[in-house]
Design a protein around this motif. Structure first.
Motif, PDB file in Angstrom:
ATOM      1  N   ILE A  91       0.834  -1.195   0.000  1.00 51.07           N
ATOM      2  CA  ILE A  91       0.000   0.000   0.000  1.00 51.07           C
ATOM      3  C   ILE A  91       0.868   1.244   0.000  1.00 51.07           C
ATOM      4  CG2 ILE A  91      -1.754   1.313   1.229  1.00 51.07           C
ATOM      5  CD1 ILE A  91      -2.757  -1.271   0.010  1.00 51.07           C
ATOM      6  N   GLN A  92       0.583   2.136  -0.941  1.00 51.62           N
ATOM      7  CA  GLN A  92       1.278   3.423  -1.004  1.00 51.62           C
ATOM      8  C   GLN A  92       0.297   4.507  -0.572  1.00 51.62           C
ATOM      9  OE1 GLN A  92       3.608   4.505  -4.548  1.00 51.62           O
ATOM     10  NE2 GLN A  92       2.472   6.433  -4.586  1.00 51.62           N
ATOM     11  N   GLU A  93       0.644   5.202   0.503  1.00 46.16           N
ATOM     12  CA  GLU A  93      -0.222   6.264   0.994  1.00 46.16           C
ATOM     13  C   GLU A  93      -0.180   7.440   0.030  1.00 46.16           C
ATOM     14  OE1 GLU A  93      -2.236   6.113   3.431  1.00 46.16           O
ATOM     15  OE2 GLU A  93      -1.624   4.195   4.282  1.00 46.16           O
ATOM     16  N   ASN A  94      -1.356   7.962  -0.285  1.00 51.21           N
ATOM     17  CA  ASN A  94      -1.427   9.135  -1.152  1.00 51.21           C
ATOM     18  C   ASN A  94      -1.203  10.410  -0.344  1.00 51.21           C
ATOM     19  OD1 ASN A  94      -2.257   7.983  -3.800  1.00 51.21           O
ATOM     20  ND2 ASN A  94      -3.967   7.223  -2.576  1.00 51.21           N
ATOM     21  N   LYS A  99      -6.678  21.871   2.107  1.00 58.45           N
ATOM     22  CA  LYS A  99      -7.985  22.273   2.616  1.00 58.45           C
ATOM     23  C   LYS A  99      -8.781  22.980   1.520  1.00 58.45           C
ATOM     24  CE  LYS A  99      -6.561  22.824   7.444  1.00 58.45           C
ATOM     25  NZ  LYS A  99      -6.481  23.768   8.588  1.00 58.45           N
ATOM     26  N   GLN A 100     -10.085  22.736   1.533  1.00 61.72           N
ATOM     27  CA  GLN A 100     -10.968  23.395   0.599  1.00 61.72           C
ATOM     28  C   GLN A 100     -12.072  24.073   1.402  1.00 61.72           C
ATOM     29  OE1 GLN A 100     -12.355  20.572  -2.247  1.00 61.72           O
ATOM     30  NE2 GLN A 100     -10.341  20.189  -3.112  1.00 61.72           N
ATOM     31  N   GLY A 101     -12.140  25.376   1.375  1.00 54.82           N
ATOM     32  CA  GLY A 101     -13.165  26.089   2.112  1.00 54.82           C
ATOM     33  C   GLY A 101     -12.934  25.986   3.602  1.00 54.82           C
ATOM     34  N   ASN A 102     -13.975  25.580   4.324  1.00 51.54           N
ATOM     35  CA  ASN A 102     -13.903  25.529   5.780  1.00 51.54           C
ATOM     36  C   ASN A 102     -13.510  24.156   6.308  1.00 51.54           C
ATOM     37  OD1 ASN A 102     -14.718  28.223   6.040  1.00 51.54           O
ATOM     38  ND2 ASN A 102     -16.887  27.647   5.862  1.00 51.54           N
ATOM     39  N   GLY A 103     -13.261  23.234   5.435  1.00 47.98           N
ATOM     40  CA  GLY A 103     -12.954  21.888   5.924  1.00 47.98           C
ATOM     41  C   GLY A 103     -11.922  21.208   5.070  1.00 47.98           C
ATOM     42  N   ASP A 104     -11.557  20.002   5.468  1.00 46.66           N
ATOM     43  CA  ASP A 104     -10.579  19.219   4.718  1.00 46.66           C
ATOM     44  C   ASP A 104     -11.305  18.276   3.765  1.00 46.66           C
ATOM     45  OD1 ASP A 104      -8.590  20.428   6.084  1.00 46.66           O
ATOM     46  OD2 ASP A 104      -8.389  18.831   7.592  1.00 46.66           O
ATOM     47  N   ALA A 105     -10.773  18.144   2.573  1.00 45.83           N
ATOM     48  CA  ALA A 105     -11.300  17.146   1.649  1.00 45.83           C
ATOM     49  C   ALA A 105     -10.923  15.764   2.160  1.00 45.83           C
ATOM     50  CB  ALA A 105     -10.717  17.370   0.253  1.00 45.83           C
ATOM     51  N   PRO A 106     -11.797  14.781   1.990  1.00 44.90           N
ATOM     52  CA  PRO A 106     -11.447  13.435   2.457  1.00 44.90           C
ATOM     53  C   PRO A 106     -10.248  12.902   1.694  1.00 44.90           C
ATOM     54  CG  PRO A 106     -13.403  13.387   1.067  1.00 44.90           C
ATOM     55  CD  PRO A 106     -13.111  14.831   1.339  1.00 44.90           C
ATOM     56  N   PRO A 107      -9.326  12.249   2.375  1.00 44.39           N
ATOM     57  CA  PRO A 107      -8.136  11.739   1.684  1.00 44.39           C
ATOM     58  C   PRO A 107      -8.509  10.616   0.724  1.00 44.39           C
ATOM     59  CG  PRO A 107      -8.242  10.869   3.912  1.00 44.39           C
ATOM     60  CD  PRO A 107      -9.343  11.891   3.800  1.00 44.39           C
ATOM     61  N   PRO A 108      -7.815  10.507  -0.402  1.00 41.46           N
ATOM     62  CA  PRO A 108      -8.089   9.400  -1.333  1.00 41.46           C
ATOM     63  C   PRO A 108      -7.693   8.079  -0.694  1.00 41.46           C
ATOM     64  CG  PRO A 108      -6.091  10.561  -1.968  1.00 41.46           C
ATOM     65  CD  PRO A 108      -6.707  11.365  -0.856  1.00 41.46           C
TER      66      PRO A 108
END
Length: 455
Positions: A91-94, A99-108
């Motif tokens: 497994i290779q961590e992406n 951050k986008q706007g007021n929150g963090d985008a979910p990690p892939p």
């Protein structure tokens, strides 16, 4: 659930191709490639078969592949990929997204790159048509895969092609290999390795015509169509394509005006086989470039496969078309387009053209539609209960339409304007490859075995 269905549409074939079709007569089709109209002219072919009925011989499959078998004379050829060593999951961590706007985008999700350390053996095998005995087997390459594939696919989706003197096998991003009829390597060529859509792999098969081998290499990074000298492997011409990953196999169309090399993608394009000059193009629609065209002297018929959010269209293009022939918005004809059925339901199996009728087989659900080739009018649309997923292309023999699902169940219909289910046959295996036929026998290639079916 929708995501799962969408992924499965790309488990080619092919051709697959799916895929990807295979040869339809004793020798002629192998000069053109594996995916053109499957009208069988053979004599004394069986109409019934089963696990213990009309099976001349079986041979164990060596390796895995969705490619179709081909026949020339008394030889059967098929390609496969054998998993020699499976690497542990790696497994290779992406990288985390910003951050986008007021929150963090979910990690892939983490990506499994263990395939880069797998070891496969890519090979082509030759069997005796009369006995099923192996005449020779040649390893084209052994090593690590260069691209990822779908978990349900294989690394040998492309169907070989032969002119009787030489056999050509293309393993997607592994390379092209040319052998003599006895298995001696004549030449090999590396066309590069490029990422495919979602890492699903490849499926378009090579086409052989007038001592030129045509290979379509559509992908996410560097798509092109290349013409190779079939004797030497030297490149004759190459044309870049504004396309992403496709799986449809090109066809050579000898019509009443000229000879054309026709490819599908987001656009259908026709090329001069000699020079690679673009002759005409049109916007296709649909979702996936999987099936291949069918044709007669005056028109060619094709469409991309549909998907959960799109229905596959069906076009008829006249011979001698020129330039951009895309119909205007809301129109179904143009200077080159005879007719268009926007929601014909073209799917993964290639269409079948016979006696002025075009038969369209759905990928799932057992639907079969029949259209008038002259007008595009729907003749009938019927549903056959109990049909599994269909990847192989249908064929016609002795005025009967045949098609089989992945569970090995073949339905037989009467050809013509009235729907009539004639009979059903069954073999216990899993089938995605299209059939080959010669010398009074069918060759079916399953996951477990290869079957020679004859009286």
């Amino acid at each position: 659930m929708k995501r799962k269905v969408t992924n499965h549409l790309f488990i080619l074939f092919l051709f697959f191709a799916f895929f990807l079709s295979s040869c339809t007569t004793n020798n002629w089709s192998q000069f053109r490639g594996p995916d053109f109209n499957m009208v069988v002219i053979g004599k004394n072919l069986p109409t019934e078969w089963g696990d213990s009925l009309n099976i001349r011989w079986t041979a164990d499959m060596d390796g895995e592949s969705w490619s179709s078998p081909i026949i020339y004379g008394d030889k059967v050829f098929y390609s496969s990929a054998v998993l020699v060593k499976k690497a542990p999951v790696k497994i290779q961590e992406n990288e985390p997204e910003q951050k986008q706007g007021n929150g963090d985008a979910p990690p892939p999700p983490p990506e499994d790159n263990s395939y880069l350390e797998d070891i496969y053996r890519w090979q082509i095998s030759c069997l005796d048509l009369k006995t099923g005995n192996e005449l020779w087997k040649k390893i084209s390459f052994e090593g690590n895969p260069r691209i990822k594939k779908h978990a349900g696919s294989t690394y040998a989706c492309e169907t070989p092609v032969t002119d009787g003197k030489r056999v050509y096998v293309y393993y997607g991003m592994v390379g092209v290999y040319c052998y003599d009829s006895g298995g001696g390597l004549i030449w090999e060529k590396d066309l590069g390795a490029y990422p495919t859509l979602n890492g699903w792999g490849t499926g378009s098969s090579p086409v052989l015509y007038n001592n030129v081998l045509y290979v379509l290499v559509d992908n996410e990074e560097n798509s092109f169509l290349v013409a190779l000298d079939a004797v030497t492997g030297e490149e004759k011409w190459r044309k870049s394509r504004d396309e992403k990953t496709t799986y449809s196999t090109p066809v050579i169309w000898e019509n009443g005006h000229r000879t054309e090399l026709v490819t599908l993608g987001s656009k259908a394009r026709s090329y001069d086989p000699e020079s690679g000059e673009l002759l005409w193009e049109l916007e296709l629609g649909g979702r996936f470039a999987i099936p291949s065209p069918v044709f007669d002297d005056e028109a060619i018929y094709f469409g991309n496969a549909g998907g959960p959010d799109a229905v596959g269209p069906l076009f008829a293009v006249k011979a001698g078309a020129d330039g951009n022939i895309t119909p205007a918005e809301g129109e179904t004809t143009s200077d080159g387009v005879i007719w268009l059925v926007p929601e014909a339901g073209v799917a993964n199996p290639s269409p079948l053209l016979y006696n002025g009728l075009i038969y369209i087989l759905s990928s799932r659900g057992g639907e079969i539609s029949c259209f008038d080739a002259l007008t595009g009018n729907l003749v009938y649309k019927e549903k056959i209960d109990g049909v599994g997923a269909c990847w192989a292309s249908p064929w016609v023999c002795d005025n009967k339409i045949y098609f089989y699902d992945e569970r090995g169940n073949t339905r037989v219909l009467k050809a013509g304007r009235e729907f009539e289910l004639v009979s059903e046959n069954s073999i216990d295996d899993k089938f995605w490859a299209s059939i080959a036929v010669a010398n009074g026998a069918y060759i079916f290639k399953g996951v477990e075995k290869i079957y020679c079916i004859g009286k």
